[in-house]
Scaffold this motif. Structure first.
Motif, mmCIF file in Angstrom:
data_model
loop_
_atom_site.group_PDB
_atom_site.id
_atom_site.type_symbol
_atom_site.label_atom_id
_atom_site.label_comp_id
_atom_site.label_asym_id
_atom_site.label_seq_id
_atom_site.Cartn_x
_atom_site.Cartn_y
_atom_site.Cartn_z
ATOM 1 N N ALA A 77 -15.639 1.076 -9.870
ATOM 2 C CA ALA A 77 -15.057 0.913 -11.010
ATOM 3 C C ALA A 77 -13.953 -0.407 -10.320
ATOM 4 O O ALA A 77 -13.547 -1.185 -11.366
ATOM 5 C CB ALA A 77 -14.566 1.550 -11.906
ATOM 6 N N ALA A 78 -12.751 -0.358 -9.426
ATOM 7 C CA ALA A 78 -12.455 -1.004 -9.096
ATOM 8 C C ALA A 78 -12.894 -2.087 -8.849
ATOM 9 O O ALA A 78 -11.586 -3.630 -9.066
ATOM 10 C CB ALA A 78 -11.831 -0.301 -8.029
ATOM 11 N N GLU A 79 -13.644 -2.389 -7.918
ATOM 12 C CA GLU A 79 -13.710 -3.692 -7.108
ATOM 13 C C GLU A 79 -14.705 -4.077 -8.545
ATOM 14 O O GLU A 79 -13.956 -5.248 -8.305
ATOM 15 C CB GLU A 79 -15.520 -3.792 -6.205
ATOM 16 N N LYS A 80 -15.249 -3.610 -9.198
ATOM 17 C CA LYS A 80 -15.794 -4.723 -10.466
ATOM 18 C C LYS A 80 -14.357 -5.097 -11.300
ATOM 19 O O LYS A 80 -14.580 -6.137 -11.838
ATOM 20 C CB LYS A 80 -16.736 -3.539 -10.886
ATOM 21 N N PRO B 285 -10.894 -7.513 -3.581
ATOM 22 C CA PRO B 285 -10.337 -6.040 -3.070
ATOM 23 C C PRO B 285 -10.024 -6.761 -1.901
ATOM 24 O O PRO B 285 -10.790 -6.918 -1.052
ATOM 25 C CB PRO B 285 -11.199 -5.045 -3.401
ATOM 26 N N SER B 286 -8.695 -6.142 -0.978
ATOM 27 C CA SER B 286 -8.155 -7.002 -0.048
ATOM 28 C C SER B 286 -8.984 -6.678 1.064
ATOM 29 O O SER B 286 -8.980 -6.831 2.318
ATOM 30 C CB SER B 286 -6.595 -6.599 0.185
ATOM 31 N N PHE B 287 -9.252 -5.462 0.782
ATOM 32 C CA PHE B 287 -9.511 -3.661 2.072
ATOM 33 C C PHE B 287 -10.862 -4.413 2.078
ATOM 34 O O PHE B 287 -11.313 -3.878 3.250
ATOM 35 C CB PHE B 287 -8.809 -2.579 1.544
ATOM 36 N N THR C 236 -15.162 -0.183 4.695
ATOM 37 C CA THR C 236 -16.235 -0.679 4.344
ATOM 38 C C THR C 236 -15.882 0.069 2.775
ATOM 39 O O THR C 236 -16.716 -1.011 1.349
ATOM 40 C CB THR C 236 -17.754 0.334 4.393
ATOM 41 N N GLY C 237 -14.702 -0.151 2.311
ATOM 42 C CA GLY C 237 -14.119 -0.356 0.626
ATOM 43 C C GLY C 237 -13.978 -1.181 0.570
ATOM 44 O O GLY C 237 -12.570 -2.037 0.656
ATOM 45 N N SER C 238 -13.526 -0.549 -1.298
ATOM 46 C CA SER C 238 -12.411 -1.987 -1.941
ATOM 47 C C SER C 238 -10.771 -1.186 -1.888
ATOM 48 O O SER C 238 -10.323 -2.166 -2.328
ATOM 49 C CB SER C 238 -12.840 -1.983 -2.769
ATOM 50 N N ILE C 239 -11.447 0.568 -2.545
ATOM 51 C CA ILE C 239 -10.048 1.054 -2.015
ATOM 52 C C ILE C 239 -9.960 2.312 -1.309
ATOM 53 O O ILE C 239 -11.155 2.355 -0.675
ATOM 54 C CB ILE C 239 -9.597 1.818 -3.378
ATOM 55 N N CYS C 240 -9.172 2.351 -0.726
ATOM 56 C CA CYS C 240 -8.538 3.929 0.183
ATOM 57 C C CYS C 240 -8.687 4.827 -0.682
ATOM 58 O O CYS C 240 -7.468 5.006 -1.606
ATOM 59 C CB CYS C 240 -7.809 3.519 1.076
ATOM 60 N N ILE D 176 -4.866 0.361 -3.201
ATOM 61 C CA ILE D 176 -5.440 -0.474 -3.839
ATOM 62 C C ILE D 176 -4.750 -2.253 -2.962
ATOM 63 O O ILE D 176 -3.359 -1.837 -3.232
ATOM 64 C CB ILE D 176 -5.493 -0.330 -4.774
ATOM 65 N N GLY D 177 -5.477 -2.659 -3.087
ATOM 66 C CA GLY D 177 -4.937 -4.349 -2.359
ATOM 67 C C GLY D 177 -5.819 -5.159 -2.706
ATOM 68 O O GLY D 177 -7.085 -5.123 -3.245
#
Length: 259
Positions: free
Chosen positions: A43-46, A55-57, A64-68, A95-96
């Motif tokens: 959801a965050a990446e979208k 997504p910075s991460f 491999t994730g967009s968030i931690c 989140i980055g």
């Protein structure tokens, strides 16, 4: 070397920070029993990509994730996956966002339904220590004043600052000088000047301060298995005072209770 940003560059970072704050609110609304951390990540990446940002991460040193997403005794750097949130959990969401070449970084630890008094105190104290640090991000102060503000508040409440993990400068790169410990002596360290931008991120354990690395090479846990919390802002030092560039607190205040 600490890279100072111009007022125009700080505005660009604030634009990334606005996307970050809206993303955090979106994720907050999805935190409930039974939701997987992978679903929060998707959801965050979208949303981040829908805003023309990245997504910075994702892909950072192979992450491999967009968030931690870091639940319970995991302090930071949790890789989103099949773990499903349980009633009474706490979960750090870090989140980055990179927008127009500028990075905004921030984190919140959320409750999943009702939580224990120990967990509630941990969240309240860690968040309060972040705001105490913000107040020290002023022209003429020293970096040690920021670190000391966190340490004093946290240890005064009988909790433990994680000492082996630090905040950092941020700008075009996600990690810039200086490193920012969450403990230290006031009046020490670099002099704060207008244009400096920091990712300040108290990481606090309910038990002792030591941590251990998880088997995946990313996730970091409290060594004694105690609950951990993590809150973070990107903060600009300006002539007018501290400026929070990732104002997730304002977004969450508009609808503070996750759905």
């Amino acid at each position: 070397m600490i890279i100072r940003k111009s007022p125009e560059e700080i505005e660009k970072m604030a634009a990334a920070g606005a996307i970050h704050a809206r993303t955090m609110k979106l994720v907050a609304g999805k935190i409930r029993e039974g939701v997987s951390t992978a679903e929060l990540d998707a959801a965050a990446e979208k949303y981040i990509r829908s805003q023309g940002a990245e997504p910075s991460f994702k892909g950072y040193r192979g992450f491999t994730g967009s968030i931690c997403a870091s639940p319970n005794s995991m302090v930071v750097h949790g890789i989103p996956g099949p773990y499903r949130l349980k009633r009474g959990d706490i979960i750090s969401v870090d989140i980055g966002v990179t927008y127009d070449g500028w990075v905004a970084d921030g984190a919140v630890t959320f409750p999943v339904g009702p939580i224990t008094p120990v967990a509630q105190k941990l969240l309240e104290v860690t968040e309060a220590s972040l705001f105490a640090a913000v107040e020290q991000c002023r022209v003429g102060n020293r970096l040690g004043d920021v670190s000391h503000a966190v340490q004093t508040l946290v240890e005064g409440e009988g909790l433990s600052v994680v000492r082996s993990l630090v905040g950092h400068g941020v700008g075009r790169a996600m990690h810039e000088d200086p490193q920012i410990p969450n403990y230290g002596e006031p009046g020490r360290g670099p002099l704060l000047e207008a244009g400096m931008v920091f990712a300040v991120e108290p990481m606090v354990n309910a038990g002792r301060h030591m941590v251990r690395m998880g088997d995946d090479g990313w996730s970091i846990y409290s060594q004694d298995g105690s609950l951990a919390a993590h809150f973070e802002f990107t903060i600009a030092v300006t002539e007018e005072g501290p400026r929070i560039l990732t104002p997730w607190h304002e977004e969450l205040a508009a609808d503070p209770t996750p759905a």
